[in-house]
Design a protein around this motif. Structure first.
Motif, PDB file in Angstrom:
ATOM      1  N   ILE A 106       0.813  -1.214   0.000  1.00  0.00           N
ATOM      2  CA  ILE A 106       0.000   0.000   0.000  1.00  0.00           C
ATOM      3  C   ILE A 106       0.851   1.271   0.000  1.00  0.00           C
ATOM      4  O   ILE A 106       0.315   2.383   0.031  1.00  0.00           O
ATOM      5  N   GLY A 107       2.179   1.105  -0.010  1.00  0.00           N
ATOM      6  CA  GLY A 107       3.064   2.257  -0.056  1.00  0.00           C
ATOM      7  C   GLY A 107       3.137   3.034   1.250  1.00  0.00           C
ATOM      8  O   GLY A 107       3.342   4.248   1.245  1.00  0.00           O
ATOM      9  N   HIS A 108       2.978   2.339   2.358  1.00  0.00           N
ATOM     10  CA  HIS A 108       3.024   2.971   3.687  1.00  0.00           C
ATOM     11  C   HIS A 108       4.487   3.028   4.128  1.00  0.00           C
ATOM     12  O   HIS A 108       4.997   2.125   4.771  1.00  0.00           O
ATOM     13  N   ARG A 109       5.167   4.128   3.800  1.00  0.00           N
ATOM     14  CA  ARG A 109       6.602   4.209   4.016  1.00  0.00           C
ATOM     15  C   ARG A 109       6.979   4.173   5.497  1.00  0.00           C
ATOM     16  O   ARG A 109       7.963   3.557   5.882  1.00  0.00           O
ATOM     17  N   ARG A 110       6.225   4.884   6.317  1.00  0.00           N
ATOM     18  CA  ARG A 110       6.562   4.922   7.741  1.00  0.00           C
ATOM     19  C   ARG A 110       6.472   3.537   8.354  1.00  0.00           C
ATOM     20  O   ARG A 110       7.340   3.126   9.120  1.00  0.00           O
ATOM     21  N   MET A 111       5.462   2.808   7.996  1.00  0.00           N
ATOM     22  CA  MET A 111       5.248   1.463   8.535  1.00  0.00           C
ATOM     23  C   MET A 111       6.361   0.522   8.054  1.00  0.00           C
ATOM     24  O   MET A 111       6.897  -0.258   8.831  1.00  0.00           O
ATOM     25  N   ALA A 112       6.717   0.616   6.783  1.00  0.00           N
ATOM     26  CA  ALA A 112       7.778  -0.230   6.241  1.00  0.00           C
ATOM     27  C   ALA A 112       9.116   0.102   6.854  1.00  0.00           C
ATOM     28  O   ALA A 112       9.974  -0.773   7.053  1.00  0.00           O
ATOM     29  N   ALA A 113       9.319   1.399   7.155  1.00  0.00           N
ATOM     30  CA  ALA A 113      10.610   1.822   7.718  1.00  0.00           C
ATOM     31  C   ALA A 113      10.800   1.367   9.157  1.00  0.00           C
ATOM     32  O   ALA A 113      11.910   1.495   9.694  1.00  0.00           O
ATOM     33  N   ARG A 114       9.756   0.851   9.793  1.00  0.00           N
ATOM     34  CA  ARG A 114       9.910   0.391  11.174  1.00  0.00           C
ATOM     35  C   ARG A 114      10.925  -0.720  11.292  1.00  0.00           C
ATOM     36  O   ARG A 114      11.567  -0.902  12.334  1.00  0.00           O
ATOM     37  N   ILE A 115      11.088  -1.516  10.217  1.00  0.00           N
ATOM     38  CA  ILE A 115      12.085  -2.590  10.221  1.00  0.00           C
ATOM     39  C   ILE A 115      13.055  -2.312   9.088  1.00  0.00           C
ATOM     40  O   ILE A 115      12.963  -2.869   7.994  1.00  0.00           O
ATOM     41  N   SER A 116      13.981  -1.395   9.341  1.00  0.00           N
ATOM     42  CA  SER A 116      14.968  -1.027   8.320  1.00  0.00           C
ATOM     43  C   SER A 116      16.157  -0.382   9.002  1.00  0.00           C
ATOM     44  O   SER A 116      16.127  -0.126  10.207  1.00  0.00           O
TER      45      SER A 116
END
Length: 233
Positions: A223-233
């Motif tokens: 869905i392109g949720h960058r903040r959520m994806a960045a939680r594990i990076s």
């Protein structure tokens, strides 16, 4: 005097909107698949737990994951991880060991308690053992270990690492390590996969954690949720 290491508090995640978002997505996936998605993760966790080696070829950087202390001392699973690390050190398979873990109910960090335990068991004089005691969960363990290994320079290439933990915990650590850019290789604390009710319950719990993390990250990418994806990076 430096501030005390942070305290483990798993309930903090219940106040995190992104974590709850991932939980809802995971629950829907389980319901819509009639549980088949969860069974797939159980098989994956079980397979990694059963196949993981206990030795290493050559000399490695070894990350030893902590666990909540009991009466300010390492409990059974954590002692097993430390005992495996000691074997690797004595057999010259571990060139550098990072003990990971902040405070979890005691007056000292998991890493500090782990080092004290190793010293009581006869830590080799030339052993290179370092402490990472700012983290409160497996993700932060790896994130802070990455910082230590890179020396604060994100451009520096990470060395391959051995992820040493209990067999039930390996699949989650491998997934998180991959997301954070590690070339991670599993090393099991136990000689073989235990089949006790307690251990099976831990494997099932880890499969649930892994599903929650993995599906949450995949959904965030979809869905392109960058903040959520960045939680594990």
């Amino acid at each position: 005097m430096p501030p005390p290491p942070p305290q483990r508090n798993p309930w903090r995640y219940l106040r995190d909107a992104d974590v709850l978002h991932a939980a809802v997505v995971t629950l829907l996936a389980v319901v819509l698949s009639a549980g088949l998605v969860w069974i797939g993760y159980v098989v994956h966790v079980w397979r990694i737990a059963g196949r993981a080696p206990t030795t290493l070829p050559g000399r490695w950087v070894v990350l030893v994951f902590g666990r909540q202390l009991v009466a300010n001392e390492p409990e059974r699973d954590y002692r097993g991880r430390l005992a495996r690390a000691l074997v690797l050190l004595r057999q010259r398979m571990a060139g550098r060991v990072l003990l990971l873990g902040g405070r979890s109910g005691g007056t000292r960090s998991e890493a500090e308690a782990g080092r004290a335990w190793l010293q009581r068991q006869g830590l080799p004089d030339d052993a290179q053992v370092e402490l990472e005691q700012e983290s409160v969960d497996s993700l932060e363990n790896l994130r802070h270990a990455r910082g230590l290994l890179q020396g604060g320079d994100r451009a520096e290439v990470l060395p391959p690492v051995a992820l040493l933990t209990s067999r039930y915990h390996l699949a989650r650590c491998l997934l998180l390590a991959q997301r954070l850019g590690f070339d991670g290789h599993p090393v099991a604390a136990e000689d073989a996969l235990p089949r006790t009710p307690r251990y099976i319950a831990l494997l099932l719990m880890e499969a649930t954690y892994l599903m929650w993390i993995d599906l949450g990250v995949r959904w965030a990418g979809l869905i392109g949720h960058r903040r959520m994806a960045a939680r594990i990076s």
